[in-house]
Write an enzyme that holds these catalytic residues in place. Structure first.
Site, PDB file in Angstrom:
ATOM      1  CB  CYS A 174      -0.879  -0.030   1.244  1.00 33.06           C
ATOM      2  SG  CYS A 174      -1.942   1.416   1.402  1.00 33.06           S
ATOM      3  N   GLY A 175       0.836   2.015  -1.068  1.00 31.17           N
ATOM      4  CA  GLY A 175       1.733   3.166  -1.204  1.00 31.17           C
ATOM      5  C   GLY A 175       1.383   4.288  -0.235  1.00 31.17           C
ATOM      6  CG  ASN A 176      -1.877   6.981  -0.727  1.00 35.68           C
ATOM      7  OD1 ASN A 176      -0.972   7.745  -1.068  1.00 35.68           O
ATOM      8  ND2 ASN A 176      -2.978   6.840  -1.421  1.00 35.68           N
ATOM      9  CD  GLU A 206      -7.164   1.267  -2.377  1.00 37.33           C
ATOM     10  OE1 GLU A 206      -6.831   0.458  -1.491  1.00 37.33           O
ATOM     11  OE2 GLU A 206      -7.086   2.502  -2.284  1.00 37.33           O
ATOM     12  NE  ARG A 207      -6.038  -6.831  -4.671  1.00 40.71           N
ATOM     13  CZ  ARG A 207      -4.926  -7.565  -4.869  1.00 40.71           C
ATOM     14  NH1 ARG A 207      -4.959  -8.642  -5.633  1.00 40.71           N
ATOM     15  NH2 ARG A 207      -3.781  -7.178  -4.338  1.00 40.71           N
ATOM     16  CB  CYS A 233      -5.199   4.005  -5.042  1.00 40.77           C
ATOM     17  SG  CYS A 233      -4.418   2.376  -5.059  1.00 40.77           S
ATOM     18  N   GLY A 234      -2.105   4.994  -3.613  1.00 44.80           N
ATOM     19  CA  GLY A 234      -0.698   5.308  -3.869  1.00 44.80           C
ATOM     20  C   GLY A 234      -0.061   4.440  -4.941  1.00 44.80           C
TER      21      GLY A 234
HETATM   22  N1  LIG Z   1      -6.197  -2.256  -1.985  1.00 40.01           N
HETATM   23  C1  LIG Z   1      -4.890  -2.564  -2.568  1.00 40.01           C
HETATM   24  C2  LIG Z   1      -3.779  -2.396  -1.501  1.00 40.01           C
HETATM   25  C3  LIG Z   1      -3.715  -0.960  -1.011  1.00 40.01           C
HETATM   26  C4  LIG Z   1      -3.406  -0.053  -2.145  1.00 40.01           C
HETATM   27  C5  LIG Z   1      -3.638   1.431  -1.876  1.00 40.01           C
HETATM   28  N2  LIG Z   1      -4.317   1.804  -0.665  1.00 40.01           N
HETATM   29  C6  LIG Z   1      -2.334   2.194  -2.012  1.00 40.01           C
HETATM   30  O1  LIG Z   1      -2.202   3.304  -1.466  1.00 40.01           O
HETATM   31  O2  LIG Z   1      -1.419   1.679  -2.731  1.00 40.01           O
HETATM   32  C7  LIG Z   1      -4.873  -4.000  -3.054  1.00 40.01           C
HETATM   33  O3  LIG Z   1      -5.449  -4.857  -2.398  1.00 40.01           O
HETATM   34  O4  LIG Z   1      -4.241  -4.228  -4.087  1.00 40.01           O
END
Ligand SMILES: N[C@H](CCC[C@H](N)C(=O)O)C(=O)O
Length: 256
Positions: A71-73, A185-186, A195-196
């Site tokens: 998770c980037g953020n 977002e998954r 979403c980062g």
């Molecule tokens: N929900 C994403 C993971 C968190 C990604 C998002 N919150 C970010 O900031 O990268 C997944 O299951 O692929």
């Protein structure tokens, strides 16, 4: 149980100082804590743990309570949290599910180094790549008026991306090196304010498809991020940084 709430451009997380490893990990508890009505409410929950070789270790769970990919953020928020805990001065090195990350903090921003990307899978009307999490990226006309849930959910569950599924990003150029990005977002199973890993993927696709150069400025519903990168001759990307604000909102205590 004590917790801290942080947000990075509106992608919000429950952070737990779990250096004593007492947090009772369970999908039911984490999903309940992330629930917007029955719990604290968040897009994810992040445990900060110790590690002998790093300043700290990050363990990330999506709002559905299942352990997630990078998770980037959330990575930017745990760096701000670790700095607030006094774990480092200005630069840090930590371990996450996709390996080692370094990061630097200033008053205003956290700059997180993302893992190198070997390449982008280019299809006629979308691109697919993994920036620590899997991302479908599609260039669209008027991203602001899209129904991102209606468009994104079928992509997230499409057989093309089975069995793990994917996040779905819809991007619109708004300047020479600027995008507006919205993401389904998954694991949250909804649109998030940003979403980062998604904006990181979107910036690289914008380089390849739209000729944008580093750094790409990204507008999201929750605020502005920047992605800087080096495009390598083999089609991969290195020196990849996700840069932007990460803010403590409040701290509290909750019945586990
Ligand atoms: N929900 C994403 C993971 C968190 C990604 C998002 N919150 C970010 O900031 O990268 C997944 O299951 O692929």
């Amino acid at each position: 149980m004590d917790f801290f709430k942080y947000q990075g451009t509106g992608n919000d997380f429950i952070l737990i100082d779990d250096r004593d490893e007492t947090f009772p990990v369970s999908q039911e508890l984490i999903a309940r804590l992330c629930h917007r009505r029955f719990g604290i409410g968040a897009d994810g929950l992040i445990l900060l743990r110790t590690h002998p070789d790093y300043d700290f270790r990050m363990i990330y769970f999506n709002a559905d309570g299942a352990e997630g990919s990078m998770c980037g953020n959330g990575g930017r928020c745990i760096v701000r949290f670790a700095h607030d805990l006094g774990l480092f001065e200005s630069e840090t090195r930590f371990l996450a599910v996709d390996g080692e990350h370094t990061a630097a903090v200033t008053e205003q921003e956290v700059s997180l180094k993302m893992n190198e990307i070997s390449g982008i899978e280019q299809h006629p009307d979308y691109a697919f790549l993994n920036t620590g999490s899997p991302h479908f990226v599609k260039v669209v006309e008027d991203v602001e008026s899209m129904d991102v849930v209606a468009e994104g959910r079928p992509v997230r569950y499409d057989d093309r991306f089975a069995p793990g599924g994917t996040n779905a990003n819809f991007i619109e150029p708004i300047g020479a090196n600027a995008l507006f990005v919205r993401t389904y977002e998954r694991g949250v199973e909804d649109e998030t304010y940003s979403c980062g890993t998604g904006v990181t993927a979107s910036a690289l696709v914008a380089h390849q498809q739209l000729g944008m150069n580093s750094p790409v400025s990204i507008q999201t519903i929750g605020g502005n991020l920047r992605v800087s990168f080096v495009a390598n001759s083999d089609g991969g990307f290195s020196d990849l940084y996700l840069i932007g604000p990460a803010v403590r909102v409040y701290e509290g205590s909750v019945n586990a």
